[in-house]
Scaffold this motif. Structure first.
Motif, PDB file in Angstrom:
ATOM      1  N   ARG A 109      -1.406  -1.412  -0.110  1.00 49.27           N
ATOM      2  CA  ARG A 109      -1.622  -1.084   1.195  1.00 49.27           C
ATOM      3  C   ARG A 109      -0.353  -2.221   2.352  1.00 49.27           C
ATOM      4  NH1 ARG A 109      -6.488   0.553   4.068  1.00 49.27           N
ATOM      5  NH2 ARG A 109      -6.857  -1.369   5.393  1.00 49.27           N
ATOM      6  N   TYR A 158      -1.971  -1.111  18.158  1.00 43.82           N
ATOM      7  CA  TYR A 158      -3.634  -1.341  18.515  1.00 43.82           C
ATOM      8  C   TYR A 158      -3.204  -1.784  20.108  1.00 43.82           C
ATOM      9  CZ  TYR A 158      -4.722  -1.548  13.680  1.00 43.82           C
ATOM     10  OH  TYR A 158      -4.747  -0.445  12.284  1.00 43.82           O
ATOM     11  N   GLU A 167      -7.064  10.015  14.505  1.00 44.01           N
ATOM     12  CA  GLU A 167      -8.121   9.250  13.440  1.00 44.01           C
ATOM     13  C   GLU A 167      -9.127   8.585  14.424  1.00 44.01           C
ATOM     14  OE1 GLU A 167      -7.808   5.672  11.399  1.00 44.01           O
ATOM     15  OE2 GLU A 167      -4.773   6.233  12.027  1.00 44.01           O
ATOM     16  N   VAL A 168     -10.030   7.358  14.141  1.00 39.21           N
ATOM     17  CA  VAL A 168     -10.820   7.406  15.459  1.00 39.21           C
ATOM     18  C   VAL A 168      -9.904   5.525  15.527  1.00 39.21           C
ATOM     19  CG1 VAL A 168     -12.899   6.154  16.311  1.00 39.21           C
ATOM     20  CG2 VAL A 168     -12.395   8.482  15.375  1.00 39.21           C
ATOM     21  N   GLY A 169     -10.757   4.707  16.581  1.00 36.86           N
ATOM     22  CA  GLY A 169      -9.951   3.139  16.797  1.00 36.86           C
ATOM     23  C   GLY A 169      -9.338   3.192  14.740  1.00 36.86           C
ATOM     24  N   ALA A 170     -10.440   2.449  14.585  1.00 39.32           N
ATOM     25  CA  ALA A 170      -9.958   1.776  13.337  1.00 39.32           C
ATOM     26  C   ALA A 170     -10.631   2.263  12.730  1.00 39.32           C
ATOM     27  CB  ALA A 170     -10.565   0.590  13.142  1.00 39.32           C
ATOM     28  N   MET A 171     -10.977   3.335  11.858  1.00 44.85           N
ATOM     29  CA  MET A 171     -11.871   4.618  11.438  1.00 44.85           C
ATOM     30  C   MET A 171     -10.974   5.760  10.542  1.00 44.85           C
ATOM     31  SD  MET A 171     -16.147   3.888  11.843  1.00 44.85           S
ATOM     32  CE  MET A 171     -16.151   4.602  13.440  1.00 44.85           C
ATOM     33  N   ASN A 172     -11.425   6.123   9.539  1.00 49.43           N
ATOM     34  CA  ASN A 172     -10.460   7.887   9.418  1.00 49.43           C
ATOM     35  C   ASN A 172     -11.684   8.742   9.444  1.00 49.43           C
ATOM     36  OD1 ASN A 172      -9.011   5.687   6.730  1.00 49.43           O
ATOM     37  ND2 ASN A 172      -7.640   7.484   8.141  1.00 49.43           N
ATOM     38  N   LEU A 227      -3.893   5.661   9.065  1.00 49.08           N
ATOM     39  CA  LEU A 227      -3.767   4.674   7.649  1.00 49.08           C
ATOM     40  C   LEU A 227      -4.595   5.481   7.173  1.00 49.08           C
ATOM     41  CD1 LEU A 227      -5.829   2.460   7.703  1.00 49.08           C
ATOM     42  CD2 LEU A 227      -3.199   2.114   8.150  1.00 49.08           C
ATOM     43  N   GLY A 243      -7.449   4.794   4.767  1.00 49.44           N
ATOM     44  CA  GLY A 243      -8.303   4.228   4.675  1.00 49.44           C
ATOM     45  C   GLY A 243      -8.885   3.980   3.129  1.00 49.44           C
ATOM     46  N   ILE A 244      -8.962   2.855   2.783  1.00 53.18           N
ATOM     47  CA  ILE A 244      -9.467   2.643   1.348  1.00 53.18           C
ATOM     48  C   ILE A 244     -11.225   3.245   2.044  1.00 53.18           C
ATOM     49  CG2 ILE A 244      -9.980   0.836  -0.327  1.00 53.18           C
ATOM     50  CD1 ILE A 244      -7.745  -0.432   0.888  1.00 53.18           C
ATOM     51  N   THR A 245     -11.848   3.335   2.735  1.00 54.93           N
ATOM     52  CA  THR A 245     -12.984   3.583   2.664  1.00 54.93           C
ATOM     53  C   THR A 245     -12.690   5.195   2.674  1.00 54.93           C
ATOM     54  OG1 THR A 245     -13.701   2.107   4.450  1.00 54.93           O
ATOM     55  CG2 THR A 245     -15.898   3.297   4.347  1.00 54.93           C
ATOM     56  N   ARG A 246     -12.284   5.170   2.816  1.00 46.35           N
ATOM     57  CA  ARG A 246     -11.874   7.214   2.883  1.00 46.35           C
ATOM     58  C   ARG A 246     -11.436   7.566   1.369  1.00 46.35           C
ATOM     59  NH1 ARG A 246      -7.334  10.183   2.441  1.00 46.35           N
ATOM     60  NH2 ARG A 246      -7.266  12.449   3.718  1.00 46.35           N
ATOM     61  N   THR A 258     -14.923   6.500   8.807  1.00 52.20           N
ATOM     62  CA  THR A 258     -15.439   6.072   7.510  1.00 52.20           C
ATOM     63  C   THR A 258     -14.151   4.708   7.339  1.00 52.20           C
ATOM     64  OG1 THR A 258     -13.173   6.352   6.620  1.00 52.20           O
ATOM     65  CG2 THR A 258     -15.647   7.845   5.876  1.00 52.20           C
ATOM     66  N   GLY A 259     -14.483   3.518   7.762  1.00 49.35           N
ATOM     67  CA  GLY A 259     -13.422   1.763   7.499  1.00 49.35           C
ATOM     68  C   GLY A 259     -14.545   0.959   7.302  1.00 49.35           C
ATOM     69  N   THR A 260     -13.727  -0.153   6.720  1.00 49.67           N
ATOM     70  CA  THR A 260     -14.264  -1.939   6.196  1.00 49.67           C
ATOM     71  C   THR A 260     -15.568  -1.943   7.092  1.00 49.67           C
ATOM     72  OG1 THR A 260     -12.428  -2.133   4.492  1.00 49.67           O
ATOM     73  CG2 THR A 260     -14.190  -3.462   5.881  1.00 49.67           C
TER      74      THR A 260
HETATM   75  C1  PLP Z   1      -8.450  -0.370   8.318  1.00 52.79           C
HETATM   76  C2  PLP Z   1      -8.229   1.066   9.647  1.00 52.79           C
HETATM   77  C3  PLP Z   1      -8.723   2.033   9.207  1.00 52.79           C
HETATM   78  C4  PLP Z   1      -9.495   2.036   7.675  1.00 52.79           C
HETATM   79  O1  PLP Z   1      -9.984   1.527   6.513  1.00 52.79           O
HETATM   80  P1  PLP Z   1      -9.993   0.647   5.300  1.00 52.79           P
HETATM   81  O2  PLP Z   1      -9.638   0.563   4.540  1.00 52.79           O
HETATM   82  O3  PLP Z   1     -11.329   2.345   5.165  1.00 52.79           O
HETATM   83  O4  PLP Z   1     -10.839  -0.390   6.070  1.00 52.79           O
HETATM   84  C5  PLP Z   1      -8.740   3.657   9.698  1.00 52.79           C
HETATM   85  N1  PLP Z   1      -8.323   3.520  10.292  1.00 52.79           N
HETATM   86  C6  PLP Z   1      -6.742   2.998  11.144  1.00 52.79           C
HETATM   87  C7  PLP Z   1      -6.647   3.137  11.955  1.00 52.79           C
HETATM   88  C8  PLP Z   1      -7.441   1.113  10.419  1.00 52.79           C
HETATM   89  O5  PLP Z   1      -6.519   0.158  10.835  1.00 52.79           O
END
Ligand code: PLP
Length: 359
Positions: free
Chosen positions: A94, A201, A232-237, A256, A258-261, A300-302
């Protein structure tokens, strides 16, 4: 094997005395990794050096036009002290696709993994042992050419810094309250929504403020064109469980990946839970809610792994999901993913990578 020069810190930094109060992203370890890029030389001079400030020309392009990208991952300490990473090759893939979009020269993914392993190994004593805590890993690239003309930089710095971080849920898996944003947008197709770059961001902070004022912790973004489709949400799918099926917005270019997604989709499929990646409107979610079919919603997110959503506010409609408690699919995903990441369970998917102890 690439050669990575190592300069050890002469004095070690003080480790946090109370691992239960780490918070997120405020404490850094003894060392950091740097690799330089210069036009004509390519990426060169990989080195691990003591953590500390870097010198920068005030004309460095990242400071003016935002040419930068980052990644986010974690190192986990297993019960027997073994240290693991979770699908790190996905982060570096990524990173390179972010490089491509932002006109930054790509990097050797083998070198990225090898150098990260070496850095984490050197600072392994910083990985907290308290349950659900981890070492947050922040790789990033900044454009450093000192020039005010707008074009792709001819020099860059790749760096990795490490930050011991506490459990995301110090008081248990409390569902979050989310505000559906229908004024501001985060990204549009053709833009940079699918890459981890700082500008995404910076431009999201305003909506986050508005949501916080109304006592919502995060913003759910709708598509930038029709403001109809969930992104999506802030830093999560996002995932919604509707009538037994897990639905997540398709990766159309503004979301984005996401690897967690990706891991959640693969895990649900392995359990025989139907999953669909498609466009989904906020109205469809509201209709499902009114019909009593919105079983669960989670991000979902790291950082959080799985973040159950207990309340979703869209205009005047306040959707209360799951009676303020985490749903069975969300809980099973959380337990399975965290079990695998911290080495408590078997790893049928081959996602866990052990950091060998060399020091
Ligand atoms: C990092 C991020 C995610 C989650 O990605 P992961 O690889 O699961 O940590 C989702 N959305 C956004 C905007 C991100 O920056």
């Amino acid at each position: 094997m690439a050669t990575i020069r190592v300069e050890r810190a002469k004095t070690l930094r003080e480790k946090p005395s109370d691992e239960t109060k780490l918070g997120f992203g405020t404490i850094f370890t003894d060392h950091m990794l740097i690799i330089n890029y210069d036009e004509g030389q390519g990426w060169h001079d990989a080195r691990i050096v003591p953590y500390g400030p870097i010198e920068m020309n005030p004309a460095a392009m990242c400071l003016h036009y935002g040419q930068e990208i980052f990644e986010g991952m974690k190192a986990y300490r297993g019960g027997d002290g073994t240290v693991y990473l979770f699908r790190p090759e996905e982060n570096f893939k990524r990173l390179n696709s972010s490089c491509e979009r932002m006109c930054i020269p790509k990097m050797d993914e083998g070198l990225l993994l090898e150098s990260l392993m070496q850095l984490v190994d050197m600072d392994r004593d910083w990985i907290p042992a308290v349950k659900d805590s981890s070492l947050y890993i922040r790789p990033f690239i900044i454009a450093t050419e000192p020039k005010l003309g707008v074009h792709a930089s001819e020099s860059y710095l790749y760096m990795v810094i490490l930050s011991p971080s506490g459990p995301y849920y110090p008081t248990g898996l409390d569902p979050v309250k989310i505000y559906v944003e229908d004024q501001y947008v985060r990204a549009v197709r053709g833009g940079t929504g699918m890459v981890k770059t700082g500008g995404n961001y910076a431009s999201s902070l305003k909506a986050q403020d508005v949501a916080n004022e109304q006592h919502y912790s995060q913003v759910l973004w709708l598509d930038g064109v029709e403001r109809k489709y969930v992104e999506e949400v802030g830093a999560m799918n996002m995932f919604f469980v509707i009538g037994g099926e897990a639905v997540t917005p398709a990766l159309t270019g503004s979301i984005l990946p996401g690897i967690t997604r990706k891991s959640v989709i693969e895990m649900l499929k392995s359990w025989g839970v139907p999953v669909s990646e498609r466009r989904i409107t906020i109205d469809e979610i509201a209709d499902a809610y009114r019909a009593g079919k919105l079983d669960e919603a989670f991000g979902t997110g790291t950082a959080a792994v799985i973040s159950p959503v207990g309340e979703l506010k869209y205009g005047d409609l306040v959707m209360n999901i799951g009676g303020g408690k985490i749903g069975p699919i969300s809980q099973r995903l959380y337990d399975s993913l965290t079990g695998l990441q911290w080495g408590r369970t078997a790893d049928p998917f081959g996602w866990r990578v052990e950091v060998p102890k060399k020091q």
